[in-house]
Write a protein that holds these residues in place. Structure first.
Motif, PDB file in Angstrom:
ATOM      1  N   UNK A 152       0.826  -1.206   0.000  1.00 39.09           N
ATOM      2  CA  UNK A 152       0.000   0.000   0.000  1.00 39.09           C
ATOM      3  C   UNK A 152       0.860   1.256   0.000  1.00 39.09           C
ATOM      4  N   UNK A 153       1.922   1.236   0.791  1.00 37.84           N
ATOM      5  CA  UNK A 153       2.837   2.364   0.839  1.00 37.84           C
ATOM      6  C   UNK A 153       3.547   2.546  -0.499  1.00 37.84           C
ATOM      7  N   UNK A 154       3.906   1.452  -1.144  1.00 36.86           N
ATOM      8  CA  UNK A 154       4.535   1.539  -2.466  1.00 36.86           C
ATOM      9  C   UNK A 154       3.624   2.250  -3.458  1.00 36.86           C
ATOM     10  N   UNK A 155       2.363   1.823  -3.494  1.00 40.26           N
ATOM     11  CA  UNK A 155       1.411   2.422  -4.435  1.00 40.26           C
ATOM     12  C   UNK A 155       1.182   3.899  -4.109  1.00 40.26           C
ATOM     13  N   UNK A 156       1.078   4.216  -2.825  1.00 38.54           N
ATOM     14  CA  UNK A 156       0.861   5.591  -2.386  1.00 38.54           C
ATOM     15  C   UNK A 156       2.053   6.471  -2.781  1.00 38.54           C
ATOM     16  N   UNK A 188      -7.006   9.115   7.250  1.00 40.40           N
ATOM     17  CA  UNK A 188      -5.891   8.180   7.433  1.00 40.40           C
ATOM     18  C   UNK A 188      -4.700   8.880   8.110  1.00 40.40           C
ATOM     19  N   UNK A 189      -4.837   9.298   9.360  1.00 41.30           N
ATOM     20  CA  UNK A 189      -3.724   9.989  10.027  1.00 41.30           C
ATOM     21  C   UNK A 189      -2.480   9.111  10.161  1.00 41.30           C
ATOM     22  N   UNK A 190      -2.660   7.789  10.129  1.00 41.77           N
ATOM     23  CA  UNK A 190      -1.522   6.884  10.232  1.00 41.77           C
ATOM     24  C   UNK A 190      -0.660   6.893   8.978  1.00 41.77           C
ATOM     25  N   UNK A 191      -1.150   7.497   7.906  1.00 41.53           N
ATOM     26  CA  UNK A 191      -0.361   7.590   6.680  1.00 41.53           C
ATOM     27  C   UNK A 191       0.653   8.728   6.744  1.00 41.53           C
ATOM     28  N   UNK A 192       0.492   9.646   7.696  1.00 46.55           N
ATOM     29  CA  UNK A 192       1.343  10.836   7.770  1.00 46.55           C
ATOM     30  C   UNK A 192       2.505  10.557   8.715  1.00 46.55           C
ATOM     31  N   UNK A 193       3.686  10.484   8.171  1.00 50.31           N
ATOM     32  CA  UNK A 193       4.864  10.070   8.922  1.00 50.31           C
ATOM     33  C   UNK A 193       5.255  11.069  10.008  1.00 50.31           C
ATOM     34  N   UNK A 194       4.989  12.368   9.785  1.00 50.58           N
ATOM     35  CA  UNK A 194       5.409  13.387  10.749  1.00 50.58           C
ATOM     36  C   UNK A 194       4.325  13.715  11.762  1.00 50.58           C
ATOM     37  N   UNK A 195       3.203  13.007  11.718  1.00 49.04           N
ATOM     38  CA  UNK A 195       2.082  13.301  12.614  1.00 49.04           C
ATOM     39  C   UNK A 195       1.893  12.154  13.593  1.00 49.04           C
ATOM     40  N   UNK A 196       1.959  12.477  14.871  1.00 49.86           N
ATOM     41  CA  UNK A 196       1.757  11.489  15.925  1.00 49.86           C
ATOM     42  C   UNK A 196       0.423  11.788  16.611  1.00 49.86           C
ATOM     43  N   UNK A 197      -0.584  10.986  16.315  1.00 47.20           N
ATOM     44  CA  UNK A 197      -1.927  11.232  16.852  1.00 47.20           C
ATOM     45  C   UNK A 197      -1.950  11.217  18.378  1.00 47.20           C
ATOM     46  N   UNK A 198      -1.091  10.431  18.993  1.00 47.88           N
ATOM     47  CA  UNK A 198      -1.075  10.371  20.455  1.00 47.88           C
ATOM     48  C   UNK A 198      -0.652  11.701  21.053  1.00 47.88           C
ATOM     49  N   UNK A 199       0.231  12.411  20.366  1.00 47.38           N
ATOM     50  CA  UNK A 199       0.710  13.699  20.873  1.00 47.38           C
ATOM     51  C   UNK A 199      -0.236  14.833  20.516  1.00 47.38           C
ATOM     52  N   UNK A 200      -0.766  14.802  19.296  1.00 49.86           N
ATOM     53  CA  UNK A 200      -1.565  15.924  18.804  1.00 49.86           C
ATOM     54  C   UNK A 200      -3.054  15.810  19.110  1.00 49.86           C
ATOM     55  N   UNK A 201      -3.545  14.617  19.420  1.00 46.34           N
ATOM     56  CA  UNK A 201      -4.978  14.439  19.666  1.00 46.34           C
ATOM     57  C   UNK A 201      -5.247  13.791  21.013  1.00 46.34           C
ATOM     58  N   UNK A 202      -4.681  12.605  21.243  1.00 43.29           N
ATOM     59  CA  UNK A 202      -5.010  11.811  22.439  1.00 43.29           C
ATOM     60  C   UNK A 202      -4.627  12.511  23.724  1.00 43.29           C
TER      61      UNK A 202
END
Length: 222
Positions: A41-45, A206-220
């Motif tokens: 999936x990452x390859x195609x993206x 798909x926040x998990x697709x963003x390498x520089x974004x950590x949902x635990x820090x910015x949201x949780x």
């Protein structure tokens, strides 16, 4: 922000090559090849983003050669994949432009520096400042890194391109300012808007697709 074939002297080719090759080499060293190889999936993206970048860069507007204007999209690429993969994707897009006849080999290094390396580094700098100095907030990340970072990257790329053309004596500064520099503020907003919209869509679904974004820090943790 693209410099056409044959405009600059050979000095700029070798200087920009000297700058870009070590960065490209380090980026290739840093790329997580094992993950990229195992994640289809990452390859195609990644490949899709590279092709999209090439198509977007092939559509440009301008009056004089070398003073063409087009969307960059490097900010979104850097935030999603990281600066190393963004450098690789940008290089791939430029090579694709050469293969379809829109660019030449002699303009590759300087375009790589002005249109790939510089906007990616500006985006990375904005990201580092936001992470170090500001509250870990989803909207702070989105608006400052996505919208503002993209606009600032477009301005840096445009100023670098215009300055190189002026220093090499291709055009006078008055001509560059008249046809190019004075329009940079108008370019910054749509560049920021486009990158911001892309980042918003991906971060929402798909926040998990963003390498520089950590949902635990910015949201949780909010």
């Amino acid at each position: 922000m693209s410099i056409s074939v044959g405009l600059l002297s050979g000095y700029w080719f070798w200087l920009s090559l000297l700058i870009y090759l070590p960065v490209l080499g380090y980026a290739l060293y840093r790329v997580p090849w094992s993950i990229l190889k195992s994640n289809r999936r990452l390859q195609h993206f990644f490949l899709g983003a590279t092709v999209f970048l090439m198509v977007m860069w092939s559509m440009r507007a301008g009056i004089s050669p070398g003073l063409g204007i087009h969307f960059l999209g490097v900010t979104a690429l850097t935030l999603i994949f990281g600066w190393d993969l963004a450098i690789v994707a940008g290089t791939g897009a430029l090579l694709g432009m050469i293969l379809i006849g829109r660019e030449g080999w002699d303009s590759l290094p300087i375009n790589a520096v002005c249109s790939v390396l510089l906007p990616s580094m500006v985006t990375l700098l904005v990201l580092k400042v936001v992470e170090a100095k500001l509250t870990k907030n989803f909207f702070v990340y989105l608006f400052l890194c996505g919208f503002f970072g993209a606009g600032l990257s477009a301005a840096a790329s445009g100023l670098a391109t215009g300055t190189v053309l002026w220093l090499d004596g291709v055009y006078t500064w008055a001509k560059i300012n008249h046809e190019y520099i004075q329009y940079l503020p108008l370019i910054m907003f749509p560049e920021g808007l486009m990158n911001g919209i892309i980042m918003t869509g991906i971060l929402v679904f798909h926040p998990d697709w963003v390498r520089t974004f950590d949902a635990r820090r910015y949201i949780d943790e909010q």
